[in-house]
Write an enzyme that holds these catalytic residues in place. Structure first.
Site, PDB file in Angstrom:
ATOM      1  N   SER A  31       0.873  -1.179   0.000  1.00  0.00           N
ATOM      2  CA  SER A  31       0.000   0.000   0.000  1.00  0.00           C
ATOM      3  C   SER A  31       0.908   1.227   0.000  1.00  0.00           C
ATOM      4  CB  SER A  31      -0.855   0.014   1.271  1.00  0.00           C
ATOM      5  OG  SER A  31      -1.539  -1.199   1.376  1.00  0.00           O
ATOM      6  N   CYS A  68      -6.894  -0.984   7.564  1.00  0.00           N
ATOM      7  CA  CYS A  68      -5.788  -1.527   6.780  1.00  0.00           C
ATOM      8  C   CYS A  68      -4.860  -2.362   7.659  1.00  0.00           C
ATOM      9  CB  CYS A  68      -5.018  -0.383   6.127  1.00  0.00           C
ATOM     10  SG  CYS A  68      -3.642  -0.965   5.136  1.00  0.00           S
ATOM     11  N   ASP A 114      -8.283  -2.449   3.280  1.00  0.00           N
ATOM     12  CA  ASP A 114      -7.103  -2.763   2.485  1.00  0.00           C
ATOM     13  C   ASP A 114      -6.295  -3.706   3.373  1.00  0.00           C
ATOM     14  OD1 ASP A 114      -5.229  -2.592   0.471  1.00  0.00           O
ATOM     15  OD2 ASP A 114      -4.259  -0.815   1.265  1.00  0.00           O
ATOM     16  N   TRP A 133      -4.414  -7.654   4.274  1.00  0.00           N
ATOM     17  CA  TRP A 133      -3.663  -8.742   3.659  1.00  0.00           C
ATOM     18  C   TRP A 133      -3.268  -9.785   4.686  1.00  0.00           C
ATOM     19  CZ3 TRP A 133      -1.854  -3.649   3.854  1.00  0.00           C
ATOM     20  CH2 TRP A 133      -0.816  -3.393   4.763  1.00  0.00           C
TER      21      TRP A 133
HETATM   22  P1  FAD Z   1       6.967 -14.238   1.344  1.00  0.00           P
HETATM   23  O1  FAD Z   1       8.185 -14.943   0.939  1.00  0.00           O
HETATM   24  O2  FAD Z   1       5.942 -13.973   0.328  1.00  0.00           O
HETATM   25  O3  FAD Z   1       6.340 -14.992   2.567  1.00  0.00           O
HETATM   26  C1  FAD Z   1       5.070 -14.602   3.045  1.00  0.00           C
HETATM   27  C2  FAD Z   1       4.340 -15.845   3.482  1.00  0.00           C
HETATM   28  O4  FAD Z   1       5.046 -16.427   4.563  1.00  0.00           O
HETATM   29  C3  FAD Z   1       2.965 -15.553   4.042  1.00  0.00           C
HETATM   30  O5  FAD Z   1       2.023 -15.508   3.013  1.00  0.00           O
HETATM   31  C4  FAD Z   1       2.760 -16.712   4.964  1.00  0.00           C
HETATM   32  O6  FAD Z   1       2.227 -17.796   4.226  1.00  0.00           O
HETATM   33  C5  FAD Z   1       4.145 -17.095   5.397  1.00  0.00           C
HETATM   34  N1  FAD Z   1       4.409 -16.688   6.778  1.00  0.00           N
HETATM   35  C6  FAD Z   1       4.603 -15.460   7.241  1.00  0.00           C
HETATM   36  N2  FAD Z   1       4.858 -15.480   8.567  1.00  0.00           N
HETATM   37  C7  FAD Z   1       4.840 -16.775   8.924  1.00  0.00           C
HETATM   38  C8  FAD Z   1       5.023 -17.457  10.150  1.00  0.00           C
HETATM   39  N3  FAD Z   1       5.303 -16.809  11.249  1.00  0.00           N
HETATM   40  N4  FAD Z   1       4.918 -18.802  10.131  1.00  0.00           N
HETATM   41  C9  FAD Z   1       4.638 -19.481   9.021  1.00  0.00           C
HETATM   42  N5  FAD Z   1       4.448 -18.874   7.824  1.00  0.00           N
HETATM   43  C10 FAD Z   1       4.542 -17.551   7.774  1.00  0.00           C
HETATM   44  N6  FAD Z   1       3.259  -5.590   3.618  1.00  0.00           N
HETATM   45  C11 FAD Z   1       3.888  -4.561   4.235  1.00  0.00           C
HETATM   46  O7  FAD Z   1       4.853  -4.784   4.983  1.00  0.00           O
HETATM   47  N7  FAD Z   1       3.480  -3.256   4.057  1.00  0.00           N
HETATM   48  C12 FAD Z   1       2.437  -2.939   3.253  1.00  0.00           C
HETATM   49  O8  FAD Z   1       2.110  -1.764   3.098  1.00  0.00           O
HETATM   50  C13 FAD Z   1       1.755  -4.012   2.582  1.00  0.00           C
HETATM   51  N8  FAD Z   1       0.712  -3.759   1.768  1.00  0.00           N
HETATM   52  C14 FAD Z   1       0.076  -4.781   1.151  1.00  0.00           C
HETATM   53  C15 FAD Z   1      -1.011  -4.519   0.315  1.00  0.00           C
HETATM   54  C16 FAD Z   1      -1.648  -5.533  -0.334  1.00  0.00           C
HETATM   55  C17 FAD Z   1      -2.811  -5.246  -1.230  1.00  0.00           C
HETATM   56  C18 FAD Z   1      -1.197  -6.868  -0.163  1.00  0.00           C
HETATM   57  C19 FAD Z   1      -1.866  -8.003  -0.872  1.00  0.00           C
HETATM   58  C20 FAD Z   1      -0.132  -7.149   0.668  1.00  0.00           C
HETATM   59  C21 FAD Z   1       0.522  -6.110   1.326  1.00  0.00           C
HETATM   60  N9  FAD Z   1       1.612  -6.377   2.142  1.00  0.00           N
HETATM   61  C22 FAD Z   1       2.228  -5.342   2.790  1.00  0.00           C
HETATM   62  C23 FAD Z   1       2.186  -7.731   2.266  1.00  0.00           C
HETATM   63  C24 FAD Z   1       3.307  -7.900   1.207  1.00  0.00           C
HETATM   64  O9  FAD Z   1       2.755  -7.952  -0.093  1.00  0.00           O
HETATM   65  C25 FAD Z   1       4.130  -9.181   1.384  1.00  0.00           C
HETATM   66  O10 FAD Z   1       3.257 -10.261   1.523  1.00  0.00           O
HETATM   67  C26 FAD Z   1       5.052  -9.126   2.579  1.00  0.00           C
HETATM   68  O11 FAD Z   1       5.957  -8.044   2.453  1.00  0.00           O
HETATM   69  C27 FAD Z   1       5.879 -10.411   2.657  1.00  0.00           C
HETATM   70  O12 FAD Z   1       6.556 -10.605   1.444  1.00  0.00           O
HETATM   71  P2  FAD Z   1       7.829 -11.530   1.352  1.00  0.00           P
HETATM   72  O13 FAD Z   1       8.112 -11.795  -0.086  1.00  0.00           O
HETATM   73  O14 FAD Z   1       8.940 -10.980   2.165  1.00  0.00           O
HETATM   74  O15 FAD Z   1       7.344 -12.844   2.063  1.00  0.00           O
END
Ligand code: FAD
Length: 693
Positions: free
Chosen positions: A458, A646, A691, A693
Site C-alpha cells: 500500500s 488496513c 485494504d 492482507w
Molecule cells: P513471502 O516470501 O511472500 O512470505 C510470506 C508468506 O510467509 C505468508 O504468506 C505466509 O504464508 C508465510 N508466513 C509469514 N509469517 C509466517 C510465520 N510466522 N509462520 C509461518 N508462515 C509464515 N506488507 C507490508 O509490509 N506493508 C504494506 O504496506 C503491505 N501492503 C500490502 C497490500 C496488499 C494489497 C497486499 C496483498 C499485501 C501487502 N503487504 C504489505 C504484504 C506484502 O505484499 C508481502 O506479503 C510481505 O511483504 C511479505 O513478502 P515476502 O516476499 O517478504 O514474504
C-alpha cells in the site's frame, strides 16, 4: 421517434459489442460477409469456441488469477483431464478470450472456471472484463441471454478472513445458472487462510466422477500411464549470449533505451531507483521496517493516493544454489536453455522469457521458495533415486499429517523437501551429497513450480505532495516455522529489499543485487502500479476514521498527507482520526516524528490515537482504543464519515468490524441484526473500505 430511438440504441449496442472484440472476433456467426471476416483478423484468435473446435478440444479451463495459484490449478486440472481421462483440454487466461462466445459453446463441451477472488470480493485483474459481462453497468449477459447449452464447472480461490469469501466464484455460479447454464458437480471453494491445497484436492475427488458422467467418459478407464510431458526443455550449445534472458521481465532487455511513452505494467515492470531507504524500527533484534522512496520521475508512471505498488523480487542465492545442487545442476547454472510448452494450445507457449539459463530461472522466474505441494511431491516419487527416498517422498505426498508437519507448517520448499528425502536415505546420502535428485526431468520442475510473483504494498505517500516518488513501508519477514528446528525462513521480497538497504548485513542470505546485466545496479527494483479502490472521499468535508496498526498505517500516511494538502489548497477538511497500534512507543512506532505536525496542520478535531500493546499489563490493541472513543466515532459516522481499515486481515479487521457494529447497537439503538446490516450497507456503499492482507 420512439421506434427510431429503439433502433438507434440497438445499433449502438451492436456496434459496441462488435467493437470490443473487433480486431479478433471474426467468426461468431455466418452473418458477416467474408471480406469483413478477414479484414478484422489482426490478432490472436479470441473466439475460444472456434479455437476449441479447430484444436479438437472438448474442455477449456479458464483461470482468473492474481498471484498465479489459480493459473497453476487450472493447468493441473487440464493435465489430469487429458492424461488420466483422455479428454483433450486447454487452459486459457480469461483475459485473452472473448467470453461473449459462452452462448456458442456446444453442449458436448465443458467450460471450467478456476477463479480467484481478490480484496473486497473483486475479480483478479485479468478477469475484470469478464466480470463486467455479468456485473457491469450495462451487462452484456442480461436476462435475455440464454446459456442453456453451456455446461460448466467452477472452483473458487478465496480467503475466509475476508468479508466476501469466494465472491467471484459464487456470483459467477449464480449468474450462469440464472442464465440457464448447467453446473456439473458441486461448486468448489478453497480457503487460502486454512488449507487451499487440501480443499482443492478434496473437491477434485468429488468433481471427476461428475465430470466423467457429463462427458460420457468411463471413469474406470482412468489411466495412470506414463506421464504426459508438458514442456520441452533443451540445453543449447551455441547461442548468442546477447539473446539470452538473464532475468529480465517482459520482452525488453533494456527498458531504459525505450521511449517514455512505453506502458509499464504487470507484464513490463519499470526498473525504478530507490532514492531513499531507512529503517523505521528502533529495535535491537532482527525486526526491521523499511521506509523506501521509489523514484518514478524518469518514467511515465503515475499513481493515486491509496494505490498499491508491486515490487518484483529476486530469490536469494542460498535457495538458488540449493536447487542447483539437489538437481545436479550446480555446474550448469549458466547453461543456456530453451523451454516451451509442447501443447500448441497451451495458454502460454513460453512460461517465462527464453532462451534463458538455469540460474536465471531459479533467481528470477520460478517461485522456488514456496512450500512444495503434495501433488508435486507425488509426481516426483517415480523419479526418486533410491527405494528409501521414494518411500519418504511417497509418505510426504500421501500422509496429510506428515505433510503438514514436515512441509506445510515447516514451510519447506521443493529443494528442501528433496534434501529431507536425501537425509533420510541412510548410506547413500554421504556418497551423493550433490545431484541426488538429478534423476528428476527438468520439465517436471518447470511444470511443478509457479512463476515468481510480485509483492504488493500500500503506497504510503500522497500523490498530490509527491507525485513522482512512491513511499513503501515494509516490515522484514524472517521466522522460525517450528519450535523443534533451528531453521529460519526468510520472506523473499522483504529480505531482498533489506539487503538492498544494508548490503553488508551478512546475517541474512545474499542476493544478486545488480540484477541481470547490471540493470538493477545502484539500488533499482522492478515495479508497477496497481490501481486500488481504497480512496479518500471526494467531499473533503466528510470525517474520516482510519484504523491501521503496524504496517497497516502505510496508506494512512498518504491519506493524512493528502488531507493536509487539501487543507493547504483552501478546502474545508473534515475531522481526520487515525487509530494506530504497535508494540512500544519507543521501538516500532512508525512515522512517530511526522504525525504531530501533520495533525497540527489538520486542526483540532483531527488526531492520532495510539495503542501500545506491550506497555501495559493488559494488552491494548486498536480495537480497544476505538471502543473507548465510540461515542465520538458514532457521531462522525452519523455525519457520513468514511471508515478505513488496513493491515492484518485475520484478527484485527474482524474485531474492528465488530467494534463498529457495537457502536450501532450502543449509540444507534439498533438490534444486533440491524447493526450488522447497517455496517454491511456501509461497505456496499463504499463508506467502509478495507485494504487488508
Ligand atoms: P513471502 O516470501 O511472500 O512470505 C510470506 C508468506 O510467509 C505468508 O504468506 C505466509 O504464508 C508465510 N508466513 C509469514 N509469517 C509466517 C510465520 N510466522 N509462520 C509461518 N508462515 C509464515 N506488507 C507490508 O509490509 N506493508 C504494506 O504496506 C503491505 N501492503 C500490502 C497490500 C496488499 C494489497 C497486499 C496483498 C499485501 C501487502 N503487504 C504489505 C504484504 C506484502 O505484499 C508481502 O506479503 C510481505 O511483504 C511479505 O513478502 P515476502 O516476499 O517478504 O514474504
Amino acid at each position: 421517434i420512439f421506434l427510431g430511438g429503439i433502433l438507434g440504441l440497438g445499433t449502438i449496442i451492436w456496434i459496441s459489442r462488435q467493437f470490443r472484440s473487433s480486431s479478433f472476433k471474426y467468426d461468431n456467426s455466418n452473418s458477416k460477409p467474408d471480406n469483413q471476416k478477414t479484414a478484422v483478423n489482426t490478432g490472436p484468435e479470441r473466439n475460444f469456441v472456434k479455437l476449441m473446435k479447430q484444436q479438437n478440444r472438448q474442455v477449456i479451463f479458464f483461470y482468473g488469477s492474481q498471484t498465479g495459484t489459480a493459473e497453476d490449478y487450472a493447468s493441473r486440472l487440464a493435465k489430469e483431464c487429458s492424461q488420466k481421462y483422455g479428454v483433450s483440454a486447454m487452459t486459457a487466461d480469461i483475459e485473452l478470450y472473448d467470453m461473449t462466445y459462452l452462448d456458442a459453446v456446444p453442449s458436448d463441451n465443458l467450460v471450467v472456471f478456476v477463479m480467484a477472488t481478490y480484496g473486497e470480493g473483486e475479480p483478479t485483474d485479468n478477469a475484470v472484463e469478464f466480470w463486467e459481462l455479468f456485473n457491469g453497468e450495462e451487462p452484456e449477459f442480461s436476462e435475455s441471454t440464454t446459456l442453456e447449452n453451456l455446461k460448466y464447472i467452477v472452483f473458487g480461490l478465496g480467503n475466509k478472513t475476508y468479508e466476501h469469501y469466494n465472491a467471484v466464484a459464487r456470483v459467477l455460479d449464480t449468474r450462469l445458472s440464472e442464465l440457464g447454464a448447467k453446473r456439473i458437480g458441486e461448486r468448489g471453494e478453497g480457503d487460502d487462510d486454512a488449507s487451499l491445497e487440501e480443499d482443492f484436492l478434496a473437491w477434485q475427488e468429488n468433481m471427476w466422477p461428475h465430470f466423467c458422467n457429463a462427458l460420457g467418459v468411463d471413469e474406470s478407464n482412468a489411466q495412470s500411464g506414463p506421464r504426459q510431458v508438458m514442456f520441452g526443455v533443451e540445453e543449447l550449445d551455441a547461442v548468442d549470449k546477447t539473446s539470452l534472458f538473464l532475468g529480465e521481465l517482459g520482452e525488453w532487455k533494456n527498458p531504459e533505451q525505450l521511449h517514455q511513452t512505453v506502458v509499464y505494467d504487470a507484464k513490463h515492470p519499470y526498473q525504478a531507483p530507490i532514492s531513499l531507504s531507512r529503517d523505521l524500527f528502533n529495535e535491537s533484534d532482527d525486526r526491521h521496517c523499511l521506509h523506501l522512496e521509489i523514484d518514478l520521475s524518469k518514467s511515465n508512471l503515475t499513481y493515486q493516493t491509496g494505490d498499491h505498488i508491486a515490487i518484483w523480487p529476486t530469490n536469494n542465492e542460498v535457495e538458488v544454489e540449493r536447487f542447483g545442487s539437489i538437481l545436479g545442476l550446480s555446474d550448469k547454472l549458466d547453461t543456456a536453455i530453451m523451454v516451451e510448452a509442447l501443447d500448441s494450445a497451451a495458454s502460454k507457449k513460453h512460461p517465462f522469457p527464453v532462451p534463458t539459463t538455469y540460474r536465471a530461472l531459479f533467481r528470477h522466474y520460478l517461485d522456488i521458495c514456496a512450500p512444495a505441494s503434495r501433488q508435486t511431491l507425488m509426481s516426483l516419487v517415480e523419479y526418486a533415486p533410491t527405494e528409501s527416498s521414494k518411500e519418504t517422498l511417497r509418505q510426504l505426498a500421501t500422509d496429510k499429517d506428515v505433510y503438514r508437519i514436515k512441509v506445510g507448517e515447516a514451510m519447506r520448499n521443493l529443494a528442501e523437501v528433496l534434501e529431507l528425502c536425501q537425509d533420510d536415505d541412510e548410506g547413500t546420502a554421504t556418497k551423493m551429497s550433490s545431484g541426488f535428485f538429478s534423476t528428476v526431468p527438468f520439465d517436471l520442475i518447470v511444470e511443478s513450480l509457479s512463476r515468481l510473483q510480485p509483492r504488493y504494498y500500500s503506497i504510503s505517500s500522497s500523490a498530490s505532495t509527491s507525485p513522482k516518488s512512491v513511499a513503501v513501508t515494509a516490515v522484514t519477514l524472517a521466522y522460525q516455522p517450528t519450535k523443534e528446528e533451528d531453521r529460519t525462513v526468510y520472506g523473499v521480497n522483504t529480505n531482498y529489499l533489506w539487503r538492498i538497504h544494508a548490503p553488508e548485513d551478512n546475517s541474512i542470505p545474499a542476493y544478486d543485487l545488480n540484477g541481470p546485466r547490471d540493470t538493477l545496479k545502484n539500488q533499482k527494483i522492478p515495479v508497477h502500479i496497481r490501481r486500488s479502490q481504497f480512496k479518500l472521499p471526494r467531499n473533503t468535508k466528510l470525517p474520516v476514521i482510519m484504523v491501521g496498526p503496524g504496517t497497516g498505517v502505510a496508506p494512512f500516511r498518504g491519506f493524512v498527507q493528502e488531507r493536509v494538502y487539501q487543507k493547504q489548497q483552501g478546502k474545508e477538511v473534515g475531522p481526520t482520526v487515525l487509530f494506530y497500534g504497535c508494540r512500544r512507543s519507543d521501538q516500532d512506532f512508525l512515522y512517530k516524528d511526522e504525525w504531530p505536525q501533520l495533525f497540527k496542520d489538520l486542526g483540532e478535531e483531527s488526531r492520532i490515537i495510539t495503542a501500545f500493546s506491550r506497555e501495559t499489563e493488559q494488552k491494548v490493541y486498536v480495537q480497544h482504543r476505538l471502543k473507548e472513543h465510540g461515542e465520538k466515532m458514532w457521531e462522525y459516522m452519523e455525519q457520513g464519515a468514511l471508515l478505513y481499515v488496513c493491515g492484518d486481515a485475520k484478527n484485527m479487521a474482524r474485531d474492528v468490524n465488530q467494534t463498529f457494529v457495537s457502536f450501532a447497537i450502543e449509540f444507534g439503538g439498533k438490534t444486533e441484526q440491524q447493526a450488522q446490516d447497517y455496517v454491511k450497507n456501509l461497505r456496499t456503499s463504499g463508506r467502509y473500505q478495507e485494504d487488508v492482507w
